[in-house]
Design a protein around this motif. Sequence first.
Motif, PDB file in Angstrom:
ATOM      1  N   LEU A   1       0.843  -1.252   0.130  1.00 33.43           N
ATOM      2  CA  LEU A   1      -0.094   0.208  -0.170  1.00 33.43           C
ATOM      3  C   LEU A   1       1.071   1.073   0.154  1.00 33.43           C
ATOM      4  O   LEU A   1       0.786   2.364  -1.362  1.00 33.43           O
TER       5      LEU A   1
ATOM      6  N   TRP B   1      -1.429  -4.948  -0.287  1.00 37.70           N
ATOM      7  CA  TRP B   1      -2.809  -4.600   0.390  1.00 37.70           C
ATOM      8  C   TRP B   1      -3.713  -5.648   0.285  1.00 37.70           C
ATOM      9  O   TRP B   1      -4.794  -5.078   1.135  1.00 37.70           O
ATOM     10  N   ALA B   2      -4.402  -5.970  -1.535  1.00 35.74           N
ATOM     11  CA  ALA B   2      -5.390  -6.646  -1.658  1.00 35.74           C
ATOM     12  C   ALA B   2      -5.404  -8.061  -0.472  1.00 35.74           C
ATOM     13  O   ALA B   2      -6.377  -8.500  -0.384  1.00 35.74           O
TER      14      ALA B   2
ATOM     15  N   SER C   1      -7.688 -11.489  -2.052  1.00 31.95           N
ATOM     16  CA  SER C   1      -8.943 -11.691  -1.253  1.00 31.95           C
ATOM     17  C   SER C   1      -9.956 -12.121  -2.677  1.00 31.95           C
ATOM     18  O   SER C   1     -11.275 -11.831  -2.547  1.00 31.95           O
TER      19      SER C   1
ATOM     20  N   SER D   1      -7.475  -8.708   3.265  1.00 29.39           N
ATOM     21  CA  SER D   1      -7.633  -7.706   3.529  1.00 29.39           C
ATOM     22  C   SER D   1      -9.282  -7.780   3.215  1.00 29.39           C
ATOM     23  O   SER D   1      -9.860  -6.325   3.536  1.00 29.39           O
ATOM     24  N   GLY D   2     -10.152  -8.537   2.014  1.00 30.07           N
ATOM     25  CA  GLY D   2     -11.321  -8.507   1.761  1.00 30.07           C
ATOM     26  C   GLY D   2     -10.930  -6.895   0.704  1.00 30.07           C
ATOM     27  O   GLY D   2     -12.334  -6.562  -0.091  1.00 30.07           O
ATOM     28  N   ASP D   3      -9.784  -6.420  -0.057  1.00 32.58           N
ATOM     29  CA  ASP D   3      -9.970  -4.935  -0.290  1.00 32.58           C
ATOM     30  C   ASP D   3      -9.624  -5.811  -1.714  1.00 32.58           C
ATOM     31  O   ASP D   3      -8.186  -5.455  -1.781  1.00 32.58           O
ATOM     32  N   VAL D   4     -10.522  -5.612  -2.827  1.00 33.30           N
ATOM     33  CA  VAL D   4     -10.275  -6.356  -3.820  1.00 33.30           C
ATOM     34  C   VAL D   4     -10.153  -5.078  -5.211  1.00 33.30           C
ATOM     35  O   VAL D   4     -11.200  -4.131  -4.698  1.00 33.30           O
ATOM     36  N   PRO D   5      -8.561  -4.835  -5.872  1.00 37.65           N
ATOM     37  CA  PRO D   5      -8.871  -3.636  -6.583  1.00 37.65           C
ATOM     38  C   PRO D   5     -10.058  -4.087  -7.815  1.00 37.65           C
ATOM     39  O   PRO D   5     -10.896  -4.352  -7.977  1.00 37.65           O
ATOM     40  N   SER D   6     -10.273  -2.325  -8.365  1.00 36.70           N
ATOM     41  CA  SER D   6     -11.487  -2.580  -9.418  1.00 36.70           C
ATOM     42  C   SER D   6     -10.695  -3.796 -10.723  1.00 36.70           C
ATOM     43  O   SER D   6      -9.686  -3.778 -10.802  1.00 36.70           O
TER      44      SER D   6
ATOM     45  N   ASN E   1     -16.563 -12.438  -5.685  1.00 39.67           N
ATOM     46  CA  ASN E   1     -16.524 -11.877  -6.430  1.00 39.67           C
ATOM     47  C   ASN E   1     -15.879 -12.483  -7.519  1.00 39.67           C
ATOM     48  O   ASN E   1     -14.598 -11.268  -8.427  1.00 39.67           O
TER      49      ASN E   1
ATOM     50  N   ASN F   1       0.840   4.196  -2.549  1.00 35.02           N
ATOM     51  CA  ASN F   1       0.496   5.667  -2.509  1.00 35.02           C
ATOM     52  C   ASN F   1       1.644   6.547  -2.655  1.00 35.02           C
ATOM     53  O   ASN F   1       1.776   7.556  -3.199  1.00 35.02           O
TER      54      ASN F   1
END
Length: 245
Positions: free
Chosen positions: A127, A163-164, A206, A167-172, A211, A131
């Motif tokens: 991440l 970062w994915a 994730s 984390s459940g934070d899947v990129p688009s 998904n 950033n």
Amino acid sequence: MKKITIAANWKMYLDEVSSIDFIDKLNAEKELFINKDIILFPSHACIRSVKDHLNIDLKIGMQDCDIHNKGAYTGSTSIGSIDIHSCIVGHSERRIIYKENNDVIAGKLGTVLSSKVDPILCIGETLQEKNDNLTESIIDSQISILPKDLNGRKLTIAYEPVWAIGSGDVPSNEYIHQMLSYIKNRLKSLYSDTDLNNIKLFYGGSVDANNLQDLISVELIDGFLIGSASANFEKFKDIVKQIKL
Ligand code: PGA
């Protein structure tokens, strides 16, 4: 329609009893798994039991291996210690927790390739790196360890943004497409068309049954490297059900 590969990275989630229990459940519903391109990655100590219990022909891989093939390396596992199809190299948990740098990962990749096992090289930015707009240079550096030519060997690159993972934070889909296109273009500058035909691109981070359908629509994805959702039989089954023959 392309054949999607499901690579199940069980990490250190399942001990021997739970690995066997997973395989017993899989055997009981084997019609669902037959003829699908699935690779199971049990922890090293459970590979033998998984192989012995499986009643169908699924590929088995190692989650990591030593650079060396044999010798005084206490606690480590040689790629040649058991017959396997594939080996994960450079997973972010190895890079970050076990401090494996590009030199170590290059050594492992070389060992896997020379052992006639198919490597899955994991790459991806943290991440912080994202950033700081360092994603492309991180990918460049992680890719820089690839051999000059593949000599007919297969290679999979798994793009797994750190970062994915878990984390459940899947990129688009757009972000994944953009990153896989970047990776593909870099590969095109390195390899002949023959080698390129032997390279697959996976996405990991994730991925679950909820998904998966959406992610499959990303054109450049040949398969998925799946962690936690792959170590739970019911969740794994829901994933595999969505994969066409
Ligand atoms: P995850 O792990 O599916 O649990 O996010 C993916 C991976 O680490 O390969």
